[in-house]
Design an enzyme around this catalytic site. Sequence first.
Site, short mmCIF file in Angstrom:
data_model
loop_
_atom_site.label_atom_id
_atom_site.label_comp_id
_atom_site.label_asym_id
_atom_site.label_seq_id
_atom_site.Cartn_x
_atom_site.Cartn_y
_atom_site.Cartn_z
CB CYS A 108 -1.78 0.14 8.81
SG CYS A 108 -0.89 -1.08 7.82
N GLY A 143 2.99 -5.97 7.48
CA GLY A 143 2.08 -6.85 6.76
C GLY A 143 0.99 -7.36 7.67
CB SER A 144 -1.35 -10.14 7.26
OG SER A 144 -0.56 -11.33 7.17
CD GLU A 159 1.61 -1.05 10.76
OE1 GLU A 159 0.60 -1.70 11.15
OE2 GLU A 159 1.70 -0.52 9.66
CG LEU A 160 2.18 -7.40 12.90
CD1 LEU A 160 2.12 -8.49 13.96
CD2 LEU A 160 2.83 -7.93 11.63
CG ASN A 194 -0.35 -0.19 2.52
OD1 ASN A 194 0.76 -0.70 2.63
ND2 ASN A 194 -1.03 0.24 3.56
#
Length: 477
Positions: free
Chosen positions: A281, A227-228, A247-248, A152
């Site tokens: 996010c 990511g996830s 960073e999820l 993104n």
Amino acid sequence: MISLPMIIGGKKIDKSEKIDVIYPYTLEKIGEVPKGSPEDVLQAIEKAKIGLDKLKELSSYEKYKILMNIADLLEKRKEDFAKTIVYEVGKTIREARTEVDRCINTVIFSAEEAKRIEGEYVYIDGSPNGKGKRGFYFREPAGIVSAITPFNFPLNLTAHKIAPSIAAGCPFILKPSERTPLSPTMLCEVFLEAGVPEEAVSIIPGYADVGQAMTTHPDVRVVSFTGSLQVGEIIAKQSGLKKIVMELGSNSAVVVDKDADLKKAAKKSVIGGFALAGQVCISVQRILVHEDVADEFHKLMEEEVSKLKFGDPMDEQTDVGPVIATDEVNRIQTWINEAVEKGAKIAAGGEPAEDKKTLFKPTVVVDVPEETKLFLEEAFAPVVTVKRFKTIDEAVRLVNKSNYGLQVGVFTNNIKNAWKFIEKAEVGGVIINDIPTFRADNMPYGGVKGSGLGREGPKFAIEDYTEIKIVVFDINE
């Protein structure tokens, strides 16, 4: 069509097997890069060992100058980078230009921090056995950094990992999202052009096998992943003894108190909910509104949403572009349908555009039950939900009713209510009288719970990319 190489230790490498890059708006192929392998990662690690030694030879000022050279080169190529971001991500041209500007600032912040990686005098004689001892500590590079970035923000999120890495004196190996490898590769080329030692720069597009090789190798000392949550948990289990920064994602909430500026809250919430088609996010996903002002707020929200233009991301007037892929459209529709079946109501949008490709109408869903995916999970879509609350304590509970905890925005003029969120919200950031989508690139950015570990922002990333070394002198006679 844009065809770019992978880079291993500063050397450009091509391969016959390619990864295609698809323009989300038309679903046409607009680029390609070589498909990397675990063997490529092993080569990059060997080069990075040399790169680590070369970076250690550079002074803080030399690293500062290199990073400022990168910023200057990016400034000269802003429109080229912006258009590439549009074609690989599908974000609007205005959003893409903003990302390039932010990337430049991130690099400049990293350059500035390269000159102030400092230590501290330690009062060793404060210990019972410390008489006659003097001590200080300083920071030195932790070692090779493996960086994995999402689709993104392919340019700025890449800069947030690799610019502080160079400032800290650490070589990096980068795996960009397989959907958006073009602008990260262009950025690595700029790093080399600006004077970063060749062996310190590697970018290997690929899939899970490349990521696994990057995160499990014992010579890698830092893993920085965005990511996830699901992938983050896998990385955490398999990485071994390393520093891990993650960073999820999130399910960010906005709270609108009864004394809030409703027009401001509605306008800001629409901006935060539909920027990059909600694929941020810290997108506004859940809006919690005090019941006393809920009806008025609903009207203001619907008015703001009706002003949005969605469609061609290269059109200067477009506000909302496509989502990244057609399978995301199907998932979004499924989540909305589930909420409606359980009692929610669609106030705006709620379906794809007529061509049913990757455009999804900006959507507002009200009265969403708490036990639905739209309320609990990360939608990553142009969808916001609006729910009423009666008391501030109830609003706090609803904010915390998520496995994620990145940021929350609170619109209120009541300092006591604001402070309640500051103390009790389970998040990494509380943004008062603005949306959770706010981020300054030099602030400590990150979350708690399922939103991750550690903090981004050049100063704070450098702390993760360095190790403390203590020095103690015995001056006893």
